[in-house]
Design a protein around this motif. Structure first.
Motif, mmCIF file in Angstrom:
data_model
loop_
_atom_site.group_PDB
_atom_site.id
_atom_site.type_symbol
_atom_site.label_atom_id
_atom_site.label_comp_id
_atom_site.label_asym_id
_atom_site.label_seq_id
_atom_site.Cartn_x
_atom_site.Cartn_y
_atom_site.Cartn_z
ATOM 1 N N VAL A 43 0.717 -1.087 -0.162
ATOM 2 C CA VAL A 43 -0.234 0.006 -0.010
ATOM 3 C C VAL A 43 0.794 1.161 0.179
ATOM 4 O O VAL A 43 0.428 2.359 -0.761
ATOM 5 N N ALA A 44 1.954 1.237 0.972
ATOM 6 C CA ALA A 44 2.878 2.243 0.680
ATOM 7 C C ALA A 44 3.571 2.573 -0.537
ATOM 8 O O ALA A 44 3.941 3.448 -0.859
ATOM 9 N N TYR A 46 2.662 1.646 -3.296
ATOM 10 C CA TYR A 46 1.791 2.040 -4.412
ATOM 11 C C TYR A 46 1.680 3.811 -4.212
ATOM 12 O O TYR A 46 1.556 4.708 -5.028
ATOM 13 N N ALA A 47 1.390 4.189 -2.863
ATOM 14 C CA ALA A 47 1.176 5.548 -2.506
ATOM 15 C C ALA A 47 2.269 6.360 -3.008
ATOM 16 O O ALA A 47 2.427 7.409 -3.568
ATOM 17 N N ILE A 48 3.818 5.790 -2.893
ATOM 18 C CA ILE A 48 4.896 6.532 -3.024
ATOM 19 C C ILE A 48 5.014 6.681 -4.707
ATOM 20 O O ILE A 48 5.244 7.585 -5.474
ATOM 21 N N GLU A 49 4.816 5.504 -5.460
ATOM 22 C CA GLU A 49 4.884 5.490 -6.887
ATOM 23 C C GLU A 49 3.813 6.606 -7.416
ATOM 24 O O GLU A 49 4.239 7.238 -8.444
ATOM 25 N N LEU A 50 2.625 6.515 -6.931
ATOM 26 C CA LEU A 50 1.694 7.485 -7.423
ATOM 27 C C LEU A 50 1.915 8.930 -6.897
ATOM 28 O O LEU A 50 2.153 9.946 -7.946
ATOM 29 N N ASN A 80 4.912 -4.269 -9.782
ATOM 30 C CA ASN A 80 3.423 -3.806 -9.851
ATOM 31 C C ASN A 80 2.711 -4.836 -9.716
ATOM 32 O O ASN A 80 1.306 -4.840 -9.352
ATOM 33 N N ALA A 83 2.643 -6.015 -6.249
ATOM 34 C CA ALA A 83 1.789 -5.253 -5.530
ATOM 35 C C ALA A 83 0.247 -5.054 -5.720
ATOM 36 O O ALA A 83 -0.582 -5.178 -4.792
ATOM 37 N N LEU B 28 -4.165 1.129 -9.241
ATOM 38 C CA LEU B 28 -2.877 0.521 -9.562
ATOM 39 C C LEU B 28 -3.052 -0.289 -10.881
ATOM 40 O O LEU B 28 -2.142 -0.238 -11.902
ATOM 41 N N LEU B 33 -0.391 -1.252 -14.486
ATOM 42 C CA LEU B 33 -0.379 -2.394 -15.440
ATOM 43 C C LEU B 33 -0.887 -2.125 -16.909
ATOM 44 O O LEU B 33 -0.427 -2.303 -17.897
ATOM 45 N N ILE B 65 -2.974 9.239 -0.736
ATOM 46 C CA ILE B 65 -1.703 9.104 -0.308
ATOM 47 C C ILE B 65 -1.180 9.210 0.888
ATOM 48 O O ILE B 65 -0.723 8.312 1.588
ATOM 49 N N LEU B 69 -0.201 6.052 3.586
ATOM 50 C CA LEU B 69 1.436 6.057 4.282
ATOM 51 C C LEU B 69 0.955 5.960 5.641
ATOM 52 O O LEU B 69 1.648 5.211 6.413
ATOM 53 N N TRP B 72 0.311 2.371 6.580
ATOM 54 C CA TRP B 72 1.497 1.611 6.546
ATOM 55 C C TRP B 72 2.190 1.591 7.881
ATOM 56 O O TRP B 72 2.515 0.811 8.335
#
Lengths: 138, 115
Positions: A43-44, A46-50, A80, A83, B28, B33, B65, B69, B72
Motif C-alpha cells: 500500500v505504501a 503504491y502511494a509513493i509510486e503515485l 506492480n 503489489a 494500480l 499495469l 496518499i 502512508l 502503513w
C-alpha cells in the motif's frame, strides 16, 4: 521528586521464552496473518509510486514520459504485479474483517455481518468504476 | 495520567486501510499495469495534468496518499513487533514508521500544491 516515575516496557532480565524470528512459517493461519500484515508495505509502495508520478506532472513532459517508460520496464511490471496481488488481498481481508469491527444495531436487531461485508464489496465496485471512468475519459 | 495517542493512529490506520482497499486495486491496475502494457490508452501530459488539476481531485489524491502512508506506518509498526520480535527497538520503530508517514504526507501536500 523531580523525576517522574518511569516504567520500562521491556524487561530483558525477566525470564521469557525467546520466539524464533520465523515463528510464523509453520502454520497456514500464521502465514495468512503475516501476509495480511505485510500488505501495508505494498500500500505504501503504491502511494509513493503515485506520488512520484504526480511529481512528474510538476516537472514537465520529459519527466512524465521518462516515468511512463520506467513503468514499462520488466522490473516495474514485476513489482506492480506483486503489489496488485497483495493489495487485492488487502482489500478482501479488509472487507471481510469490517463486519467484526463495525457492529451496527438498529433498535434490538444487529445488522447481519454478511450485509455489512456486502456493502463494502458494493462500495469497492462503485469506487473502482468511478476511478476507471475518470481515467478512461481523460 | 498520560493520554495515549494510540486511538488517533488507529483512526488513521482504519481510514487509510478502507480508502486504499476501495481505490488502489483499480488505480494500480489501470495506471501501473493496463497503461504500460498498452491495454488502454495513456493520457498525454496535458490530459493527465487536466485530470488532477481540479481541487477535489487533488484533495482526493492527498487523502489517498497520506492516509495510505499512515495506514502503513501503524500496521508496519506492529508487523515489526510481532513478526520480527523487535519490541525493544520501540522508539526507533515509532520514529521510522510515523515519522516516515508524516514526512511523506508533507511532501505530498507540497507536490499537489504545485500542480
Amino acid at each position: 521528586m523531580s523525576d517522574p516515575t518511569r516504567y520500562r516496557k521491556y524487561h530483558p532480565k525477566l525470564y521469557r521464552t525467546r520466539m524464533p524470528i520465523f515463528w510464523w512459517v509453520r502454520k497456514r493461519a500464521h502465514i495468512h496473518f503475516i501476509t495480511r500484515e505485510l500488505t501495508s508495505v505494498f500500500v505504501a509502495f503504491y502511494a509513493i509510486e503515485l506520488l512520484f508520478l504526480l511529481r512528474t506532472l510538476t516537472l514537465g513532459p520529459e519527466a512524465y514520459d521518462a516515468f511512463l517508460a520506467w513503468l514499462q520496464t520488466p522490473l516495474a511490471l514485476g513489482l506492480n504485479t506483486i503489489a496488485f496481488l497483495m493489495i487485492v488481498f488487502h482489500s478482501i481481508t479488509w472487507f471481510n474483517l469490517a463486519p467484526k469491527a463495525l457492529v451496527i444495531r438498529v433498535g434490538e436487531v444487529r445488522i447481519p455481518p454478511v450485509a455489512i461485508a456486502g456493502l463494502n464489496y458494493a462500495g469497492w465496485a462503485v469506487f473502482s468504476a468511478a476511478l476507471a471512468w475518470f481515467i478512461l475519459t481523460a | 495520567m498520560k493520554v495515549s495517542n494510540e486511538p488517533l493512529w488507529w483512526a488513521f490506520f482504519g481510514a487509510g486501510g478502507a480508502l486504499s482497499a476501495l481505490c488502489v486495486p483499480a488505480l494500480l491496475f489501470l495506471v501501473a499495469l493496463a497503461m504500460p502494457l498498452g491495454w488502454i490508452e495513456t493520457p498525454s501530459y496535458e490530459a493527465a495534468r487536466a485530470l488532477v488539476h481540479h481541487p477535489l481531485a487533488r484533495l482526493f489524491l492527498f487523502a489517498l496518499i497520506s492516509l495510505s502512508l499512515l495506514h502503513w506506518g501503524h500496521r508496519f509498526r506492529y508487523t515489526l513487533y510481532d513478526g520480527l520480535q523487535l519490541k525493544h527497538l520501540e522508539s526507533l520503530i515509532v520514529l521510522f514508521c510515523y515519522g516516515g508517514a508524516i514526512l511523506g504526507s508533507v511532501f505530498t501536500a507540497f507536490v499537489l500544491w504545485q500542480l
